[in-house]
Design a protein around this motif. Sequence first.
Motif, short mmCIF file in Angstrom:
data_model
loop_
_atom_site.label_atom_id
_atom_site.label_comp_id
_atom_site.label_asym_id
_atom_site.label_seq_id
_atom_site.Cartn_x
_atom_site.Cartn_y
_atom_site.Cartn_z
N SER A 115 1.09 4.18 -2.95
CA SER A 115 0.79 5.28 -2.61
C SER A 115 1.96 6.31 -2.95
CB SER A 115 0.53 5.37 -1.07
OG SER A 115 0.18 6.55 -0.82
N PHE B 52 -6.70 1.09 5.95
CA PHE B 52 -5.76 1.07 4.83
C PHE B 52 -5.75 2.22 3.86
CE2 PHE B 52 -6.31 -3.81 3.55
CZ PHE B 52 -5.58 -4.05 4.65
N LEU C 72 1.07 -1.07 0.02
CA LEU C 72 -0.09 -0.11 0.00
C LEU C 72 1.06 1.19 0.03
CD1 LEU C 72 -2.90 0.00 -0.02
CD2 LEU C 72 -3.10 -0.22 2.48
N THR D 41 -2.43 5.04 3.16
CA THR D 41 -2.32 5.45 1.94
C THR D 41 -2.22 7.14 2.19
OG1 THR D 41 -4.43 4.76 1.75
CG2 THR D 41 -2.96 4.31 -0.21
N VAL E 61 -8.11 3.23 -3.08
CA VAL E 61 -8.32 2.17 -2.02
C VAL E 61 -9.82 2.00 -1.42
CG1 VAL E 61 -7.66 1.76 0.28
CG2 VAL E 61 -5.95 2.79 -1.11
#
Lengths: 291, 139, 151
Positions: A79, A132, A75, A136, A96
Amino acid sequence: MKIEISKMLQKKKKQILDLWMKNQLKDANLREDLMSNDELRIQSEELVDALLKKLTDENLADIESADFENVYEILSGISITRARQGFSPRETGTFVFSLKDALFETLQQELKSDPVALYDATMKVNKLIDSFGIVTFETFIKGREEVILRQTDEITEISTPVIRVWDGILALPIIGTLDSARTQVVMESLLQEIVNTSSSIAILDISGVPAVDSLVAQHLIKTVSATRLMGAECIISGIRPEIAQTVVHLGIDLSNVITKSSLSSALKHAFSVLQLEVRKKQKENYSLKNM
Amino acid sequence: MEKIPILKMGQFLLVTIQVDLYDRLALNLESDLVQMVSTTEARGVLIDISAVSIVDSFMGRIIGNIASMSKIMDAVTVVVGMQPAVAITLIELGLPLSGVHTALNVEKGMELLKNKILVNGEVPDYDDDEQYDNLDGTE
Amino acid sequence: MEKSRITTTTNSMTILTVLNKDNFKIEKEQDVVPFRNRVKEHAVKIGMGLVNQTKLITAASELVRNMLRYANGGEILIEVVSKIRENGIRLTFTDRGPGIENVERAMTDGFSTGKSLGLGLPGAKRLSSEFTINSVVGKGTIVTIIKWKNG
Ligand SMILES: Nc1ncnc2c1ncn2[C@@H]1O[C@H](COP(=O)(O)OP(=O)(O)O)[C@@H](O)[C@H]1O
Ligand SMILES: [Mg+2]
């Protein structure tokens, strides 16, 4: 028997990915200019893969589980790359969060008959994907900050070019505002270059400095004094009439500083200090004829 | 007690400070140097501080003192080789050493001394006489 | 890792974390150079650039000299501190000397009761990123400075 949510989701991996891709591709804000659909699919698949591989019914409710380390890593990678590619935070966030819709849709289909289980699973998935999303954002900001820091470094470097104009003479044209941080950089690179080239004269050209107030003047005087301590001479050139006016109106004392209106007159001064003479080359024939 | 060596080179005295001085050593240097200027009738003092990483107001005062005392005894003091970080720090500290002559290195310091003494109307006796027309010391 | 840190709060409400502590006693003139070297070691360890190192050590040298000269010595706490993303060195000079009667006057350029240049306190302030002085007549003086790695 209790339904194992994680097993069920793992079985539906292909469907989840397809749903997610469909959601993303129909989004009006899809950035095909920044990333091709193939790349997007690869990125999405990597993430879904990593998530489902590690997902159990236990860690589903535990966003801090070490099992997700790899997922968070992927992730963060996504990002940071997106930040560099120029995606907006909203776009990366949407990427996401749209996974949530795909997961919800799948859960809904599978748990139609058990509203309690559906509610429970939905809440957990919701929390997990939110976490999550936060990761990010954090990495996105970090990625952007790195870009900014790098650019700041580059700008300071570009904006203080010390030029060796002659053997023993350095010139440093300053372009832009001269604040204390900038003065520090200017001073350091100028003095270091004086040592490196053993130059005894440095010309600080301020024609590119928009305004000189008492603070800027103080910075200039400090630079001149430090240069003198090293055993070199510092001339300030590029004094425009407006600057001369403000300097006098503000009562700034530049009497101990050699100032010149232009870089060329500063250079002339430097030549004379070093006892150098620049002459036009005489054409022999011509001069003979005229004798 | 250890001492900072003072070298005599013709009409000049050369001091190379190699270590970070503690106070006593610095004070000794001041008195030794002034003594030497007097006994050797030196016309110039060259202090090489290229190996010195810290100059605080105490050291700065000693350097200033040496310059003022030498001046009274008709000798010129030149401080050479100050590191950029030291120069920047001294300015921020508020000590620009205005009364002291400076040069980039020992070679240029010598040139400056010779020149200063020449300007004062005397021609010192040196075996090489070509440097007067090359002030910046390059080539 | 987080739990072993000691956290203090400065008046600006930013969290300051102490990463490392070190004590140094100053009793005689010969202690000054080793003390400066110790400060330098810490500054190098956090990656402080040469110019900032020089400023920090020069400020420290001024303050330690005052301690010797006016208070017959004292103690210095050397700390590596961290604030948000920046690391720095904090030095706390504590002595049980006579104290300073008029701190404001002592902080002006050129003021000296010791027939010296009177640049130590005001100069140390200019060379540091943060500077605080507390002095009680008859009790002693505490001067604290911080130099940030990039400031
Ligand atoms: N630790 C101290 N204890 C007592 N007095 C001090 C102390 N530090 C400084 N002072 C006083 O403050 C004055 C100014 O100090 P400073 O700025 O360092 O200049 P200087 O040391 O040259 O006098 C000193 O002359 C002294 O009177
Ligand atoms: Mg002092």
